[in-house]
Write a protein that holds these residues in place. Structure first.
Motif, PDB file in Angstrom:
ATOM      1  N   THR A  11       0.691  -1.277   0.067  1.00  0.00           N
ATOM      2  CA  THR A  11       0.108   0.111   0.085  1.00  0.00           C
ATOM      3  C   THR A  11       0.971   1.297   0.087  1.00  0.00           C
ATOM      4  O   THR A  11       2.128   1.067   0.481  1.00  0.00           O
ATOM      5  CB  THR A  11      -0.877  -0.280   1.221  1.00  0.00           C
ATOM      6  OG1 THR A  11       0.065   0.236   2.434  1.00  0.00           O
ATOM      7  CG2 THR A  11      -1.666  -1.408   1.320  1.00  0.00           C
ATOM      8  N   TRP A  41      -7.199  -0.983  -3.409  1.00  0.00           N
ATOM      9  CA  TRP A  41      -7.165  -1.802  -2.126  1.00  0.00           C
ATOM     10  C   TRP A  41      -8.067  -1.254  -1.390  1.00  0.00           C
ATOM     11  O   TRP A  41      -8.361  -2.130  -0.182  1.00  0.00           O
ATOM     12  CB  TRP A  41      -5.656  -1.787  -1.832  1.00  0.00           C
ATOM     13  CG  TRP A  41      -5.149  -0.648  -1.141  1.00  0.00           C
ATOM     14  CD1 TRP A  41      -4.448   0.391  -1.659  1.00  0.00           C
ATOM     15  CD2 TRP A  41      -5.159  -0.277   0.260  1.00  0.00           C
ATOM     16  NE1 TRP A  41      -3.945   1.325  -1.031  1.00  0.00           N
ATOM     17  CE2 TRP A  41      -4.445   0.972   0.292  1.00  0.00           C
ATOM     18  CE3 TRP A  41      -5.817  -0.630   1.250  1.00  0.00           C
ATOM     19  CZ2 TRP A  41      -4.437   1.470   1.697  1.00  0.00           C
ATOM     20  CZ3 TRP A  41      -5.881   0.043   2.604  1.00  0.00           C
ATOM     21  CH2 TRP A  41      -5.092   1.016   2.593  1.00  0.00           C
ATOM     22  N   LEU A  47      -8.372  -5.849  -0.418  1.00  0.00           N
ATOM     23  CA  LEU A  47      -7.092  -5.871  -0.145  1.00  0.00           C
ATOM     24  C   LEU A  47      -6.808  -7.601   0.416  1.00  0.00           C
ATOM     25  O   LEU A  47      -5.733  -7.885   0.365  1.00  0.00           O
ATOM     26  CB  LEU A  47      -6.844  -4.949   1.180  1.00  0.00           C
ATOM     27  CG  LEU A  47      -5.351  -5.063   1.941  1.00  0.00           C
ATOM     28  CD1 LEU A  47      -4.307  -4.710   0.975  1.00  0.00           C
ATOM     29  CD2 LEU A  47      -5.190  -3.960   2.968  1.00  0.00           C
ATOM     30  N   HIS A  59       2.847  -2.126   4.424  1.00  0.00           N
ATOM     31  CA  HIS A  59       1.836  -1.011   4.468  1.00  0.00           C
ATOM     32  C   HIS A  59       2.425   0.223   4.829  1.00  0.00           C
ATOM     33  O   HIS A  59       2.928   0.559   5.784  1.00  0.00           O
ATOM     34  CB  HIS A  59       0.948  -1.473   5.753  1.00  0.00           C
ATOM     35  CG  HIS A  59       0.005  -0.344   6.046  1.00  0.00           C
ATOM     36  ND1 HIS A  59      -0.913   0.174   5.109  1.00  0.00           N
ATOM     37  CD2 HIS A  59      -0.604   0.146   7.129  1.00  0.00           C
ATOM     38  CE1 HIS A  59      -1.679   1.266   5.486  1.00  0.00           C
ATOM     39  NE2 HIS A  59      -1.582   1.084   6.988  1.00  0.00           N
ATOM     40  N   THR A  79      -6.191   2.047   8.500  1.00  0.00           N
ATOM     41  CA  THR A  79      -5.773   1.088   9.531  1.00  0.00           C
ATOM     42  C   THR A  79      -6.835   0.022   9.543  1.00  0.00           C
ATOM     43  O   THR A  79      -6.594  -1.224   9.666  1.00  0.00           O
ATOM     44  CB  THR A  79      -5.572   1.776  10.875  1.00  0.00           C
ATOM     45  OG1 THR A  79      -4.478   2.698  10.561  1.00  0.00           O
ATOM     46  CG2 THR A  79      -4.706   0.630  11.588  1.00  0.00           C
ATOM     47  N   VAL A  82      -6.918  -2.280   6.731  1.00  0.00           N
ATOM     48  CA  VAL A  82      -5.747  -3.167   6.824  1.00  0.00           C
ATOM     49  C   VAL A  82      -5.928  -4.366   7.765  1.00  0.00           C
ATOM     50  O   VAL A  82      -5.643  -5.599   7.746  1.00  0.00           O
ATOM     51  CB  VAL A  82      -4.392  -2.473   6.972  1.00  0.00           C
ATOM     52  CG1 VAL A  82      -3.451  -3.428   7.257  1.00  0.00           C
ATOM     53  CG2 VAL A  82      -4.093  -1.622   5.787  1.00  0.00           C
ATOM     54  N   TYR A  98       5.668  -2.442   8.357  1.00  0.00           N
ATOM     55  CA  TYR A  98       5.057  -1.007   8.464  1.00  0.00           C
ATOM     56  C   TYR A  98       5.960  -0.125   8.641  1.00  0.00           C
ATOM     57  O   TYR A  98       7.126  -0.245   9.317  1.00  0.00           O
ATOM     58  CB  TYR A  98       4.085  -1.267   9.763  1.00  0.00           C
ATOM     59  CG  TYR A  98       3.509   0.184  10.269  1.00  0.00           C
ATOM     60  CD1 TYR A  98       2.797   1.029   9.219  1.00  0.00           C
ATOM     61  CD2 TYR A  98       3.752   0.882  11.555  1.00  0.00           C
ATOM     62  CE1 TYR A  98       2.199   2.206   9.756  1.00  0.00           C
ATOM     63  CE2 TYR A  98       3.132   1.918  11.860  1.00  0.00           C
ATOM     64  CZ  TYR A  98       2.614   2.681  11.161  1.00  0.00           C
ATOM     65  OH  TYR A  98       2.090   3.965  11.333  1.00  0.00           O
TER      66      TYR A  98
END
Length: 203
Positions: A11, A41, A47, A59, A79, A82, A98
Motif C-alpha cells: 500500500t 485496495w 485488500l 503497509h 488502518t 488493513v 509497517y
C-alpha cells in the motif's frame, strides 16, 4: 505472475518508500510486486484478496499532512481496512512490514497516529501468527520525494533549483536515511528468520 516467484503487496506504492520498495523487491530480490492504487485496495474485501498467500505485505499508505481531524480520520480508516484484511484473509502473508517513524514517541497528532497504527498491526499480526516488522524510520529522503511533503531535503532541493532561498523554521540536527537503505533494511529483516515481532531502527 510466475508461480515460482515470491509475491509482495504494497500500500502506498506510489509514494517515496513505495517507489523504492517496488524497485528493490522486483530487481534485487526478484519478487512479483503488486502495487494497487488506493482506490483499488480500499474497496470492500479487495485488500484481503490481494494479500492472500503473499510472502510480504508492506503497509506504507498514510496521510501525513492535513488538519488534525483529517489526519486522524483518514489514517484510522486505512488502518481499520488493513486490520480487517489481515483478519479475513484465508492465507495471511508470511510477513507484514509497517513504515513507522521516530516521531511515534511524541505527543503530537502524527506521533499518536503512528502509535495507534503500530499497536493495531501488532495485535492483528499476533492474532494470525504473522511475522511483523515495525520499522521505526528517521527522516527519509531520496529520489521520488515530493517537496513540502516527504522530506526537508526534497523541499530545499526544489527551492534551490528554482532560485528560491530555503527557510529554516526549526533549526537543529536531524537524522536522515536514504529511502533505498530504509527499504533494504525493512525487506532484509522481513525475509530473514528471527523473532515474530521485530522493532527495527535502521541506522
Amino acid at each position: 505472475m510466475r508461480k515460482d516467484k515470491k509475491k509482495a503487496v504494497l500500500t502506498g506504492a506510489h509514494g517515496l518508500l513505495g517507489i523504492h520498495a517496488s524497485a528493490y523487491l522486483k530487481y534485487i530480490l526478484d519478487f512479483d510486486v503488486v502495487r494497487p492504487s488506493r482506490t483499488e485496495w480500499t474497496a470492500r474485501g479487495a485488500l484481503a484478496r490481494q494479500i492472500d498467500g503473499a510472502d510480504l505485505f508492506l503497509h506504507f499508505a498514510a496521510l501525513n499532512r492535513g488538519s488534525d481531524e483529517e489526519v486522524d480520520a483518514v489514517n484510522d480508516h486505512l488502518t481499520a481496512l488493513v486490520v480487517a484484511a489481515i483478519a479475513e484473509v484465508e492465507t495471511p502473508p508470511s510477513a507484514i512490514v509497517y513504515s513507522n517513524s521516530i516521531h511515534f514517541e511524541r505527543d503530537t497528532v502524527y506521533g499518536r497516529m503512528k502509535r495507534r497504527v503500530a499497536d493495531a498491526l501488532t495485535e492483528a499480526s499476533i492474532a494470525r501468527r504473522v511475522r511483523f516488522i515495525d520499522g521505526v524510520l528517521p527522516n527519509v529522503f531520496g529520489e521520488g520525494g515530493q517537496q513540502f511533503s516527504n522530506s526537508v531535503v526534497s523541499t530545499f532541493c526544489y527551492q534551490l533549483a528554482r532560485g528560491e532561498k530555503p527557510q529554516v523554521l526549526n533549526d537543529g540536527e536531524i537524522e536522515l536515511l536514504h529511502a533505498g537503505d530504509a527499504i533494504a533494511a525493512l525487506a532484509g529483516s522481513a525475509i530473514e528468520p528471527g523473532e515474530r515481532h521485530v522493532v527495527l531502527r535502521p541506522v
